[in-house]
Design a protein around this motif. Structure first.
Motif, short mmCIF file in Angstrom:
data_model
loop_
_atom_site.label_atom_id
_atom_site.label_comp_id
_atom_site.label_asym_id
_atom_site.label_seq_id
_atom_site.Cartn_x
_atom_site.Cartn_y
_atom_site.Cartn_z
N VAL A 10 -1.91 35.06 9.01
CA VAL A 10 -3.27 34.63 9.32
C VAL A 10 -3.65 33.29 8.68
CG1 VAL A 10 -4.11 36.98 9.70
CG2 VAL A 10 -4.27 35.98 7.42
N ALA A 11 -2.67 32.59 8.13
CA ALA A 11 -2.97 31.35 7.43
C ALA A 11 -3.55 30.27 8.34
CB ALA A 11 -1.73 30.83 6.71
N SER A 12 -3.28 30.35 9.64
CA SER A 12 -3.75 29.30 10.53
C SER A 12 -4.92 29.72 11.41
CB SER A 12 -2.58 28.82 11.42
OG SER A 12 -2.11 29.89 12.21
N GLU A 56 -0.29 31.50 0.43
CA GLU A 56 0.93 32.31 0.53
C GLU A 56 0.64 33.73 0.99
OE1 GLU A 56 3.66 32.14 -2.76
OE2 GLU A 56 3.37 29.97 -2.97
N VAL A 57 -0.39 34.34 0.44
CA VAL A 57 -0.76 35.70 0.85
C VAL A 57 -1.22 35.69 2.31
CG1 VAL A 57 -2.35 37.62 0.47
CG2 VAL A 57 -1.35 36.43 -1.48
N LEU A 58 -2.05 34.74 2.68
CA LEU A 58 -2.53 34.64 4.05
C LEU A 58 -1.36 34.44 5.01
CD1 LEU A 58 -5.56 32.37 3.23
CD2 LEU A 58 -5.74 34.69 4.12
N GLN A 59 -0.42 33.59 4.63
CA GLN A 59 0.74 33.31 5.47
C GLN A 59 1.61 34.56 5.61
OE1 GLN A 59 3.26 30.13 4.05
NE2 GLN A 59 3.62 29.44 6.14
N SER A 60 1.74 35.36 4.56
CA SER A 60 2.58 36.56 4.62
C SER A 60 2.02 37.58 5.61
CB SER A 60 2.74 37.19 3.24
OG SER A 60 1.55 37.81 2.81
N VAL A 68 -7.08 39.91 -2.26
CA VAL A 68 -6.97 39.48 -0.86
C VAL A 68 -5.91 40.31 -0.12
CG1 VAL A 68 -6.41 37.53 0.65
CG2 VAL A 68 -7.75 37.16 -1.43
N LYS A 69 -4.78 40.54 -0.77
CA LYS A 69 -3.70 41.28 -0.13
C LYS A 69 -4.17 42.68 0.28
CE LYS A 69 0.58 40.76 -1.49
NZ LYS A 69 1.84 40.85 -2.25
N TRP A 123 -9.01 28.77 0.49
CA TRP A 123 -7.98 29.05 1.50
C TRP A 123 -6.62 28.58 1.01
CZ3 TRP A 123 -9.10 32.25 5.35
CH2 TRP A 123 -8.17 32.42 6.38
N GLY A 124 -6.56 27.38 0.46
CA GLY A 124 -5.29 26.85 -0.06
C GLY A 124 -4.77 27.65 -1.24
#
Length: 168
Positions: free
Chosen positions: A153-155, A146-150, A103-104, A141-142
């Motif tokens: 784009v987590a939200s 952490e990767v999405l939040q970094s 994902v990263k 998604w959950g």
């Protein structure tokens, strides 16, 4: 309205478009080499509203690929600038990522174009859920929060899908 699908080669961009079109108009392949050489627009309607969905070359092909990564990224940025310049058109940008891959690495491509996209609407579609260990799919998604939040784009709005057509 314009909808631009972008992401790495093999992330399911063309397959997603074919699902939305309910036909196989966009050339798609399971090969490591891409099959989309230019930005290709396809028209479709939902509830009498017309859309043009854009298939774009993959952003991670090597120098031997159909469109080398640097060229694909430069062309995508130029295309995005052209679309967001017209204030009468508000395009939607969708990053297509393959859920079973790193994902990263796939989100790095978003990082390179996010300033060009600016405040335009943005969403993520996670494809290949049939190959992911996340069950149910809503947990993906959950698991990657952490990767999405970094990447900030987590939200964002998102969907986790399988882009296999009947008979695949």
């Amino acid at each position: 309205q314009d909808i631009v699908i972008f992401g790495t080669t093999g992330s399911g961009k063309s397959s997603l478009i074919n699902i939305l079109l309910a036909s196989e108009e966009a050339p798609a392949s399971n090969d490591a080499m891409g099959c989309t050489a230019t930005n290709n627009g396809y028209l479709f309607s939902i509830d009498e509203r017309k859309y043009r969905i854009w298939d774009t070359p993959g952003l991670n092909e090597g120098s031997e690929g159909l469109v080398p990564a640097k060229v694909a990224l430069r062309n995508l940025k130029s295309f995005v600038k052209e679309l967001v310049r017209d204030k009468n058109r508000v395009p939607l940008f969708i990053l297509c990522i393959e859920g079973s891959l790193d994902v990263k690495a796939q989100l790095r491509h978003y990082n390179t174009v996010k300033f060009t996209i600016g405040a335009a609407p943005f969403a993520i579609v996670v494809t290949g859920m049939d190959r992911c260990s996340s069950r149910p799919w809503s947990e993906w998604w959950g698991e990657h929060w952490e990767v999405l939040q970094s990447f900030g784009v987590a939200s964002v709005n998102h969907a986790c899908v399988c882009t296999l057509l009947d008979g695949d």
